[in-house]
Write an enzyme that holds these catalytic residues in place. Structure first.
Site, short mmCIF file in Angstrom:
data_model
loop_
_atom_site.label_atom_id
_atom_site.label_comp_id
_atom_site.label_asym_id
_atom_site.label_seq_id
_atom_site.Cartn_x
_atom_site.Cartn_y
_atom_site.Cartn_z
N ASP A 1 0.82 -1.22 0.00
CA ASP A 1 0.00 0.00 0.00
C ASP A 1 0.85 1.26 0.00
O ASP A 1 2.06 1.21 0.18
CB ASP A 1 -0.95 -0.01 1.22
CG ASP A 1 -0.25 -0.43 2.51
OD1 ASP A 1 0.98 -0.41 2.57
OD2 ASP A 1 -0.95 -0.79 3.46
N ASN B 1 -6.91 -3.00 14.45
CA ASN B 1 -8.31 -3.23 14.08
C ASN B 1 -8.46 -4.42 13.12
O ASN B 1 -9.53 -4.65 12.58
CB ASN B 1 -8.92 -1.96 13.46
CG ASN B 1 -8.24 -1.55 12.16
OD1 ASN B 1 -7.32 -2.24 11.68
ND2 ASN B 1 -8.66 -0.45 11.58
N HIS C 1 -6.75 -4.85 10.28
CA HIS C 1 -6.51 -4.60 8.86
C HIS C 1 -5.24 -5.30 8.38
O HIS C 1 -4.32 -5.54 9.15
CB HIS C 1 -6.50 -3.10 8.52
CG HIS C 1 -5.31 -2.32 8.96
ND1 HIS C 1 -5.33 -0.95 9.13
CD2 HIS C 1 -4.05 -2.70 9.29
CE1 HIS C 1 -4.14 -0.55 9.52
NE2 HIS C 1 -3.35 -1.57 9.62
N GLU D 1 -9.35 -2.06 5.58
CA GLU D 1 -9.91 -1.72 6.89
C GLU D 1 -11.19 -2.53 7.13
O GLU D 1 -11.80 -3.04 6.19
CB GLU D 1 -10.26 -0.22 6.91
CG GLU D 1 -9.06 0.70 6.72
CD GLU D 1 -8.24 0.90 7.99
OE1 GLU D 1 -7.98 -0.09 8.71
OE2 GLU D 1 -7.86 2.05 8.26
#
Ligand code: PGA
Length: 244
Positions: free
Chosen positions: A68, A137, A139, A144
């Protein structure tokens, strides 16, 4: 199948991860490595640099694709993932920079950039070994928590918890970009092998959820249980909440 390897601590996790990456390069000198940024892989990259320095590892034919990149940050920006990769790995090993690939955060045409980056990965024949960290979280890359799994490279709006977590690397939270280009779950799950690494107590709740909870796009990493060759290397602290 997800295989869990327990490491003593961050250093042990890093060496074990570097060993797997190194073995991949030894077995296939022009391997396509899917690479990750963040604090977790830094120790593994340091170890690879050390082995390359000693002449035990040769990156000259290795090809890389990163997961990313922030939208809006040029490659020379100190917080860009391209900068991170150059600083922590690419400039320190004998890799040919033209064999290294990341999404272009400066391309404002999201549709064009996502297609371009997907095609780059396809044209290399897919990923041999994908290295992943995991966000608090759940990801992976910047996939996400969401209502559905996003298939291919896409532009994503970062959640507040990710912006908060990443703000430690910026002067202020306001400077953290709010969106990113990321490989989708499709490219990640198409990798032949996946290596996911985690360290520290802060990751223990999400590691428990990923392993013991249901497969759900609310915990993107949970999908890894459907891949047939995934290894999680985590230290004792990160594994400390597992029931067995
Ligand atoms: P970290 O990030 O390695 O800095 O904890 C992991 C991630 O967000 O994927």
């Amino acid at each position: 199948m997800l295989k869990v390897v327990e490491a003593r601590d961050y250093k042990d996790m890093s060496r074990k991860a570097a060993n797997i990456i190194s073995a991949q390069i030894i077995l296939k000198e022009d391997s396509v490595l899917g690479l990750a940024t963040g604090s977790t892989p830094i120790g593994a990259y340091e170890t690879l640099v050390h082995w390359c320095d000693k002449g035990d590892l040769d990156f000259s034919k290795v090809r890389t694709v990163n997961l990313d990149e922030y939208v809006g940050l040029p490659a020379f920006h100190e917080q860009s993932y391209y900068y991170f990769m150059r600083k922590n790995l690419f400039e320190k090993v004998n890799i040919d920079l033209s064999n290294t690939h990341l999404p272009d955060g400066t391309n404002e045409n999201a549709e064009q950039e996502c297609k371009r980056y997907h095609d780059v990965i396809e044209s290399m024949g897919g990923i041999d070994l994908q290295l992943l960290g995991i966000g608090n979280n759940g990801h992976i890359g910047f996939n996400e928590p969401a209502d559905t799994f996003a298939n291919w490279v896409h532009k994503v709006e970062l959640t507040d918890s990710t912006i908060e977590a990443n703000s430690r690397l910026f002067n202020s939270k306001e400077e953290v970009p709010t969106s990113a280009y990321t490989m989708g779950i499709g490219e990640i799950m198409s990798a032949k092998k996946i290596l996911i690494i985690a360290s520290g107590k802060a990751k223990a709740p999400i590691i428990k959820e990923m392993i013991e909870g249901p497969v759900t796009p609310q915990v993107p990493a949970s999908i890894l249980k459907f891949h047939n060759d995934v290894t999680l290397i985590a230290d004792k602290d990160a594994l400390s909440l597992l029931s067995k």
